[in-house]
Structures are given as C-alpha cells and as structure tokens.
Design an enzyme around this catalytic site. Structure first.
Site, PDB file in Angstrom:
ATOM      1  N   ARG A 243       0.859  -1.181   0.000  1.00 20.27           N
ATOM      2  CA  ARG A 243       0.000   0.000   0.000  1.00 20.27           C
ATOM      3  C   ARG A 243       0.892   1.227   0.000  1.00 20.27           C
ATOM      4  NH1 ARG A 243      -3.380  -2.786  -1.518  1.00 20.27           N
ATOM      5  NH2 ARG A 243      -5.436  -3.221  -0.649  1.00 20.27           N
ATOM      6  N   GLU A 272      -2.861   7.597  -4.258  1.00 20.10           N
ATOM      7  CA  GLU A 272      -3.305   7.018  -5.509  1.00 20.10           C
ATOM      8  C   GLU A 272      -4.611   7.651  -5.994  1.00 20.10           C
ATOM      9  OE1 GLU A 272      -1.949   2.882  -4.911  1.00 20.10           O
ATOM     10  OE2 GLU A 272      -3.778   2.441  -6.031  1.00 20.10           O
ATOM     11  N   HIS A 290      -0.978  -0.038  -9.976  1.00 23.06           N
ATOM     12  CA  HIS A 290      -1.644  -0.943  -9.023  1.00 23.06           C
ATOM     13  C   HIS A 290      -2.229  -2.173  -9.736  1.00 23.06           C
ATOM     14  CE1 HIS A 290      -3.739  -1.030  -4.825  1.00 23.06           C
ATOM     15  NE2 HIS A 290      -3.456  -2.249  -5.252  1.00 23.06           N
TER      16      HIS A 290
HETATM   17  C1  GLV Z   1      -5.107  -5.039  -4.050  1.00 22.36           C
HETATM   18  O1  GLV Z   1      -4.352  -4.158  -3.745  1.00 22.36           O
HETATM   19  C2  GLV Z   1      -5.757  -5.877  -3.080  1.00 22.36           C
HETATM   20  O2  GLV Z   1      -5.725  -5.568  -1.877  1.00 22.36           O
HETATM   21  O3  GLV Z   1      -6.366  -6.865  -3.499  1.00 22.36           O
END
Ligand code: GLV
Ligand code: GLV
Length: 330
Positions: A243, A272, A290
C-alpha cells in the site's frame, strides 16, 4: 426473498452471474463519489455492497448504512473502517489467497526491472538511441547473491521469497515491522534454513532490495520514512506492492534524487492515483498502476470469492472470507 447487491464497478462475469442467480444485481455505470455512495448505502435498497479499493467506506458512510455486509473486491481492506462496521453489526469480507502469486510476480518484475533499468532501456530502444552493443550501456545491478529484505512474512511475502530464492538471492525478513515477533522453524515450514529472520532495522540496513508486504494500518503508515531510507544502503532499491502510504512518498522522492537509495519499483502510491511531485521525472523508478492482481484468471477468481462472500452475507451467514466474523449477530 430476493437479495439485492450493489456493485460499484463492474467485475468479471464469473462473480456477477453468481449474484444474479441469487438475486438482483445493480452495477453502477460510473464510480460513485463519497456522497453518492453514502446515499446508496443508506437507502435500504441493498443487502450487500460489493466495494472496490477506490470506495471509501468510512465511519460517516457506515453511520447511516443499511447493509448486512460489505464484500471488498481485494485482499486489502484499508478503505473500510472495520471497527465501525463491526460495532454496527455489518460484516466485511475480502478475497485472500487467489492473488498471492500474481502479486509476488509483480514484486519480482519490479525488482528485476529496477535492477536492470528496463524502463530506461526500453525507452532508449524506442527512441532510436540504440547504436549497438557497448561495454558501458545501461549498466545495472546484480540480483543473484544480493540480499532481499522482506517487510512482512505473510502469503505474498512468502511467494516473493520463493521466487527470490530461485534467483539465487539471500532472503531476510521481519514478520511484523516495526514490531518484533519470533517466527519458529515450524512456522517457517519450507523456508526453514533458507531465509533468516532479523530485527527490522537489520533488514533495512542489510537489504540490497527492500520489498514491502505489510497491510496498511496505523502501525505501518510511513513505515518507510526519511530515517529508514537514510538507514538503507546507498545502492539499495525499494519495492512496494503493498500500500502506498506505507512509504513516505515525498521523502522517497528526496532520497532518490539525492542518491540516498538507488531506485524504487512501485505498484502503489501514497495518494493514488496521484504521484508525489517529482516522482514521475526520476529515471531510477519503475511505476505501475496498481496491477498486482491484474491477470484474467486471478480477477475471475476474485470475483467468485467476492460473490460467494456477498451471497453468504446477504443470507445473514458468515462469509467464506470474513474480515470481522465478530460482527455476525449471535
Ligand atoms: C489489491 O491491492 C488488493 O488488496 O487486493
Ligand atoms: C496477503 O494476502 C498476504 O497475506 O500477504
């Protein structure tokens, strides 16, 4: 009784069809803003919200929400205030397990891509700048024999370790940084004798590559700040597939600019989709949008899990992958 599902952004048919078979599915045509999502959740028109990481399910939304459950289409759930959901008796679920390998692949891709400067090299070729083999062209870093430091030792960290061992790396880890917790050889399982647990500050100091695999919590927010960056080797590369807010991104830009560390491979960002000023101009970075779980089969399996969770919660049952099982009324 027919169950009603609110889906904030379209997911693969594998999951949508399961919910259609169980009830009525509303897929929003565009992502809702916070006020719209709050109003939809408060309307009483839906039993379960199928949410995305971009949907902020905070205390304010939960205060007026009339929902049985929230099925997050992700393994992480930092977009949801789980404590408030639990207090309100609203179940929350996630999609663990199915995206482990895909996300570890992205961690290795970023590791190799930063080490060998793939973005710069690709741009050179495309721009017509490749003039033939040269002894000094695009010199990068070794991977074999280098130390990979892992922050965390959950599923994705282990899958990353497995890959890194295959590349001949030395793997060290801290299971729950910044706190310490001893992992026994029995718990290490297949990794016993192959990877070493170290205190977090030693992982930071020894890593040639530092890869982050912790959930975002108040304890891990800015886990990698200016002081941690300063404690890394000058040649070290930071990898983040976890994250964004786990890293102080402004401090990272400064560290990369000033040569405090050598590079960064990032699949996630602090704010983000915005990037910290200056980040996109730095050549020693590989930046991805991501996409850790972004393969067809994985997204399809996530949809099945999210739908199975949603259907169970709509029925007032514990979902297969509950985040807060204690929220189920006894
Ligand atoms: C993506 O970042 C997830 O948490 O699945
Ligand atoms: C996430 O699935 C993890 O345990 O790393």
């Amino acid at each position: 009784m027919t169950f009603r599902f609110l889906v904030t952004d379209s997911i693969p048919d594998s999951g949508l069809q399961m919910m259609r078979d169980a009830g009525e599915v509303t897929v929003l045509p565009t992502a809702p803003n916070p006020a719209e999502l709050r109003a939809l959740c408060a309307s009483g028109d839906y039993d379960v919200l199928l949410s995305q990481l971009a949907d902020t399910v905070d205390g304010e939304l939960l205060a007026t929400a009339k929902l049985r459950g929230i099925s997050n289409y992700a393994v992480g759930f930092n977009n949801i205030d789980v404590a408030v959901a639990t207090a309100k008796g609203i179940l929350v679920s996630n999609t663990p397990g199915v995206l482990t390998d895909a996300t570890a692949d992205i961690a290795l891709l970023l590791l190799l891509g930063t080490a060998r400067r793939v973005v710069e090299a690709d741009a050179l070729v495309r721009s017509g700048g490749f003039e033939g083999w040269k002894p000094q062209l695009m010199i990068g870093s070794d991977v074999a024999g280098q130390v990979l430091g892992l922050a965390g030792f959950g599923r994705i960290a282990r899958a990353t370790a497995r890959r890194a061992l295959g590349f001949g790396m030395d793997v060290v880890f801290s299971p729950r940084p910044p706190a310490e917790r001893m992992v026994s050889d029995e718990e290490l399982g297949e990794f016993a004798g192959k990877v070493r647990q170290l205190p977090w500050q030693d992982v930071v100091a020894q890593a040639d590559f530092l890869s982050l695999h912790v959930p975002l919590t108040e304890d891990t927010r800015h886990l990698v700040d200016a002081s941690v960056l300063a404690a890394m080797k000058p040649g070290a590369i930071l990898i983040n597939t976890a994250r964004g807010p786990v890293v102080d991104e402004a401090a990272l830009v400064t560290a990369l600019r000033e040569g405090i560390i050598a590079g960064a491979g990032l699949d996630v960002f602090e704010n983000e989709p915005a990037l910290a000023p200056g980040l996109a101009e730095l050549p020693n970075t590989v930046l991805l949008p991501h996409v850790g779980s972004a393969t067809g089969p994985v997204r399809s399996k996530m949809a099945v899990l999210a739908a199975a969770n949603a259907i169970a919660m709509a029925k007032g049952q514990l979902p297969p992958h509950p985040v807060n099982p204690e929220a189920l009324p006894a």
